[in-house]
Write a protein that holds these residues in place. Structure first.
Motif, PDB file in Angstrom:
ATOM      1  N   MET A  94      -5.526 -10.469   5.902  1.00  0.00           N
ATOM      2  CA  MET A  94      -4.355 -10.486   5.022  1.00  0.00           C
ATOM      3  C   MET A  94      -4.402  -9.308   4.027  1.00  0.00           C
ATOM      4  O   MET A  94      -3.391  -8.668   3.763  1.00  0.00           O
ATOM      5  CB  MET A  94      -4.288 -11.816   4.267  1.00  0.00           C
ATOM      6  N   ARG A  95      -5.601  -9.060   3.481  1.00  0.00           N
ATOM      7  CA  ARG A  95      -5.735  -7.954   2.543  1.00  0.00           C
ATOM      8  C   ARG A  95      -5.416  -6.623   3.220  1.00  0.00           C
ATOM      9  O   ARG A  95      -4.749  -5.760   2.639  1.00  0.00           O
ATOM     10  CB  ARG A  95      -7.158  -7.918   1.986  1.00  0.00           C
ATOM     11  N   THR A  96      -5.880  -6.485   4.447  1.00  0.00           N
ATOM     12  CA  THR A  96      -5.628  -5.231   5.176  1.00  0.00           C
ATOM     13  C   THR A  96      -4.139  -5.035   5.432  1.00  0.00           C
ATOM     14  O   THR A  96      -3.597  -3.936   5.262  1.00  0.00           O
ATOM     15  CB  THR A  96      -6.392  -5.237   6.510  1.00  0.00           C
ATOM     16  N   PHE A  97      -3.461  -6.117   5.857  1.00  0.00           N
ATOM     17  CA  PHE A  97      -2.014  -6.029   6.119  1.00  0.00           C
ATOM     18  C   PHE A  97      -1.251  -5.693   4.847  1.00  0.00           C
ATOM     19  O   PHE A  97      -0.379  -4.806   4.843  1.00  0.00           O
ATOM     20  CB  PHE A  97      -1.520  -7.351   6.697  1.00  0.00           C
ATOM     21  N   LEU A  98      -1.572  -6.393   3.744  1.00  0.00           N
ATOM     22  CA  LEU A  98      -0.859  -6.172   2.488  1.00  0.00           C
ATOM     23  C   LEU A  98      -1.112  -4.768   1.955  1.00  0.00           C
ATOM     24  O   LEU A  98      -0.190  -4.089   1.472  1.00  0.00           O
ATOM     25  CB  LEU A  98      -1.297  -7.219   1.458  1.00  0.00           C
ATOM     26  N   SER A  99      -2.350  -4.316   2.067  1.00  0.00           N
ATOM     27  CA  SER A  99      -2.683  -2.970   1.626  1.00  0.00           C
ATOM     28  C   SER A  99      -1.947  -1.919   2.451  1.00  0.00           C
ATOM     29  O   SER A  99      -1.432  -0.932   1.922  1.00  0.00           O
ATOM     30  CB  SER A  99      -4.188  -2.748   1.726  1.00  0.00           C
ATOM     31  N   GLY A 100      -1.887  -2.154   3.775  1.00  0.00           N
ATOM     32  CA  GLY A 100      -1.168  -1.225   4.640  1.00  0.00           C
ATOM     33  C   GLY A 100       0.310  -1.172   4.317  1.00  0.00           C
ATOM     34  O   GLY A 100       0.925  -0.092   4.294  1.00  0.00           O
ATOM     35  N   LEU A 101       0.903  -2.353   4.051  1.00  0.00           N
ATOM     36  CA  LEU A 101       2.330  -2.407   3.713  1.00  0.00           C
ATOM     37  C   LEU A 101       2.599  -1.668   2.407  1.00  0.00           C
ATOM     38  O   LEU A 101       3.556  -0.881   2.309  1.00  0.00           O
ATOM     39  CB  LEU A 101       2.775  -3.864   3.610  1.00  0.00           C
TER      40      LEU A 101
END
Length: 272
Positions: free
Chosen positions: A1-8
């Protein structure tokens, strides 16, 4: 989730960065009156601008006196004036008139089709330098664009200027907020930093393209002007476009540096 949010957040920050730099330049160097004057004032040292206004001043004296031979007599004095230090202050006044015409909302009942610059003060200064005890009341107006709806109408960029100002502030705020949050949330901050650097490079490329588009569009706008005014306008337009392109090179170099820093950080952390 952190990776997705950071990427977004990184993608949002990159998109905002691409918009922020060129819109901030337009806001600070064109829409803002002080920035516009500061950007154009160096053109007072341009010989083509000086010679054009010297000719307009001489013609203005001839028109006010009604003596056709006045222009050839006064023109040497006018050229000496436009090549002097006193010319810059008066040129700033003329440039301010140009900015007001383009970005201020026109008053009711005024002529909104032909940009005219008042050079009365310039004419009176030249007359004073010739030793003649006379002063013209004016106004002595120099049309910079064509009439009949051609060229730049008064207040042409009033609303556009407000929109660009709002976009500049909003994109800067989003770029900073999204970029900081992406770095805070990310597991691999060096990777996010590298991508933010890519966004800065993309912004520089976009700004370079904006400069080319701005120059071509602005020259089309003054196509209806008489030849001398059109050539002087082209000199001023090219100067503004060059300013943006020079800044784009600097911003692009900074972006490359950020990318390299991020990649080095990622390689170093990877080895550990």
């Amino acid at each position: 989730m952190r990776t997705f949010l950071s990427g977004l957040l990184t993608l949002i920050a990159m998109a905002a960065i691409v918009l922020a730099f060129p819109s901030l330049w337009v806001k600070e160097r064109l829409v803002d009156s002080d920035g516009f004057v500061a950007n154009i004032t160096p053109m007072a040292q341009n010989e083509q601008v000086q010679d054009y206004l010297a000719g307009q001043i001489a013609d203005g004296v001839a028109e006010e006196t009604g003596i056709a031979l006045t222009a050839p007599v006064v023109e040497p004095a006018a050229r000496a004036y436009t090549h002097s230090d006193a010319f810059e202050a008066d040129f700033v006044d003329v440039v301010s008139q140009q900015h007001a015409w383009l970005f201020d909302e026109p008053s009711a009942g005024s002529d909104t089709t032909t940009m005219q610059l008042d050079i009365t003060d310039m004419v009176n200064r030249v007359i004073a330098q010739t030793g003649v005890d006379a002063r013209v009341s004016g106004p002595i107006l120099v049309p910079l664009t064509g009439s009949g709806g051609a060229g730049l109408e008064a207040g042409r960029y009033h609303e556009v200027g407000q929109q660009i100002t709002a976009m500049a502030y909003a994109s800067l705020l989003v770029a900073v907020a999204a970029g900081v949050l992406a770095l805070v949330i990310a597991r691999r901050r060096s990777t996010v930093l590298a991508w933010l650097g890519v966004g800065v490079v993309a912004s520089a490329v976009f700004a370079w393209a904006v400069a080319l588009f701005f120059a071509d569009r602005a020259k089309d706008e003054v196509e209806a002007a008489e030849e001398g005014g059109r050539e002087v306008s082209a000199v001023i337009i090219d100067s503004a476009a060059t300013d943006l392109q020079d800044l784009a090179l600097i911003v692009g170099a900074v972006g490359v540096g950020v990318v390299v820093l991020g990649v080095l950080g990622r390689v170093t952390l990877g080895r550990r």
